[in-house]
Design a protein around this motif. Structure first.
Motif, PDB file in Angstrom:
ATOM      1  N   ALA A  80       0.598  -2.269 -10.802  1.00 25.49           N
ATOM      2  CA  ALA A  80      -0.803  -2.125 -10.988  1.00 25.49           C
ATOM      3  C   ALA A  80      -1.539  -1.696  -9.557  1.00 25.49           C
ATOM      4  N   GLY A  81      -2.063  -0.412  -9.708  1.00 27.07           N
ATOM      5  CA  GLY A  81      -2.569   0.246  -8.471  1.00 27.07           C
ATOM      6  C   GLY A  81      -3.902   0.713  -8.570  1.00 27.07           C
TER       7      GLY A  81
ATOM      8  N   VAL B  79      -2.688   4.199  -2.386  1.00 27.45           N
ATOM      9  CA  VAL B  79      -2.989   3.541  -3.509  1.00 27.45           C
ATOM     10  C   VAL B  79      -2.649   2.046  -2.906  1.00 27.45           C
ATOM     11  N   ASP B  80      -3.625   1.132  -3.342  1.00 24.12           N
ATOM     12  CA  ASP B  80      -3.166  -0.366  -3.169  1.00 24.12           C
ATOM     13  C   ASP B  80      -2.781  -0.875  -4.311  1.00 24.12           C
ATOM     14  N   ALA B  81      -1.369  -1.357  -4.280  1.00 20.77           N
ATOM     15  CA  ALA B  81      -0.807  -2.086  -5.562  1.00 20.77           C
ATOM     16  C   ALA B  81       0.029  -3.325  -5.541  1.00 20.77           C
ATOM     17  N   VAL B  82       0.046  -3.838  -6.535  1.00 17.80           N
ATOM     18  CA  VAL B  82       0.886  -5.041  -6.783  1.00 17.80           C
ATOM     19  C   VAL B  82       2.014  -4.877  -7.894  1.00 17.80           C
TER      20      VAL B  82
ATOM     21  N   ARG C 235       0.844  -1.212   0.128  1.00 16.15           N
ATOM     22  CA  ARG C 235      -0.219  -0.134   0.009  1.00 16.15           C
ATOM     23  C   ARG C 235       0.912   1.203  -0.070  1.00 16.15           C
ATOM     24  N   LEU C 236       0.728   2.011  -1.005  1.00 15.73           N
ATOM     25  CA  LEU C 236       1.330   3.303  -1.235  1.00 15.73           C
ATOM     26  C   LEU C 236       0.567   4.507  -0.312  1.00 15.73           C
ATOM     27  N   VAL C 237       1.458   5.472   0.679  1.00 15.62           N
ATOM     28  CA  VAL C 237       0.740   6.158   1.024  1.00 15.62           C
ATOM     29  C   VAL C 237       1.462   7.458   0.420  1.00 15.62           C
ATOM     30  N   GLY C 238       0.757   8.365  -0.126  1.00 14.64           N
ATOM     31  CA  GLY C 238       1.145   9.662  -0.681  1.00 14.64           C
ATOM     32  C   GLY C 238       0.393  10.637  -1.112  1.00 14.64           C
ATOM     33  N   ASN C 239       0.520  11.451  -2.087  1.00 15.68           N
ATOM     34  CA  ASN C 239      -0.355  12.538  -2.375  1.00 15.68           C
ATOM     35  C   ASN C 239      -0.554  12.579  -3.930  1.00 15.68           C
TER      36      ASN C 239
END
Length: 198
Positions: A151-152, A131-134, A115-119
């Motif tokens: 892919a997110g 963003v949940d990603a693989v 899981r990407l935490v950002g802006n």
């Protein structure tokens, strides 16, 4: 006293598990999906994208992802809808040409899933986004460069996002509901580190 050579060697060892990848614009896309009152919904794809991905195999929580899309490259399959979406009422591509997302940290669940935490910056306004990603690593042929695909998916709220909070009949004709899905489908090529000699 520690020699400069020893310091450089340890730095290289620490960096050995870190790899930087450059997003391939010809094999990548950023897209959105929204429900519409006029139809079952519509999907728009930003045709021009760029960005980088940094993977740290020893510290995967340091994974860093940055992707940029040209707002005016949005393609929804309808010229009329494209003009309205890229116009002042929505993306305002003339004054704010870029849509961008960059992560500040990563929460790793298990191999490949994180899981990407950002802006997200949209129409000059920046808001937090998760963003949940693989990701998958693969080689492009026996002698080719190493590739990574990511892919997110995320969901942004129109009611919280000023660029999409347009009132009136025009907005109601194109959107139904508050959720807009955002998708990232990118392929990135590994970059070789620059050699350095004393």
């Amino acid at each position: 006293m520690t020699s400069g050579t020893g310091t450089r060697s340890r730095a290289m060892e620490r960096a050995a598990g870190v790899a930087t990848y450059l997003i391939d614009p010809d094999d990548s896309s950023v897209s959105l999906h929204a429900r519409s009152l006029a139809s079952a919904g519509f999907r728009g794809v930003f045709r021009h994208v760029a960005g980088t991905l940094t993977l740290d195999r020893e510290r995967p929580e340091r994974t860093a992802f940055a992707v940029y899309a040209t707002a005016s490259s949005l393609d929804t399959g309808s010229e009329e809808r494209d003009a309205r979406m890229c116009g002042a009422a929505f993306l305002d591509a003339g004054r704010h040409p870029l849509v961008s997302f960059w992560s500040s940290s990563a929460e790793v669940h298990h191999a490949g899933l994180f899981r990407l935490v950002g802006n997200l910056s949209l129409r000059g306004i920046t808001q937090p986004l998760i963003v949940d990603a693989v990701h998958h690593e693969r080689a492009h042929g026996p002698q080719g460069p190493e590739l990574v695909t990511v892919a997110g998916r995320s969901v942004l709220k129109r009611s919280e996002w000023s660029p999409l909070r347009t009132a009136g009949v025009e907005a109601g004709a194109w959107f139904a509901g508050d959720d807009v899905e955002l998708f990232f489908d990118v392929c990135a090529v590994k970059q070789e580190p620059i050699g350095w000699r004393p």
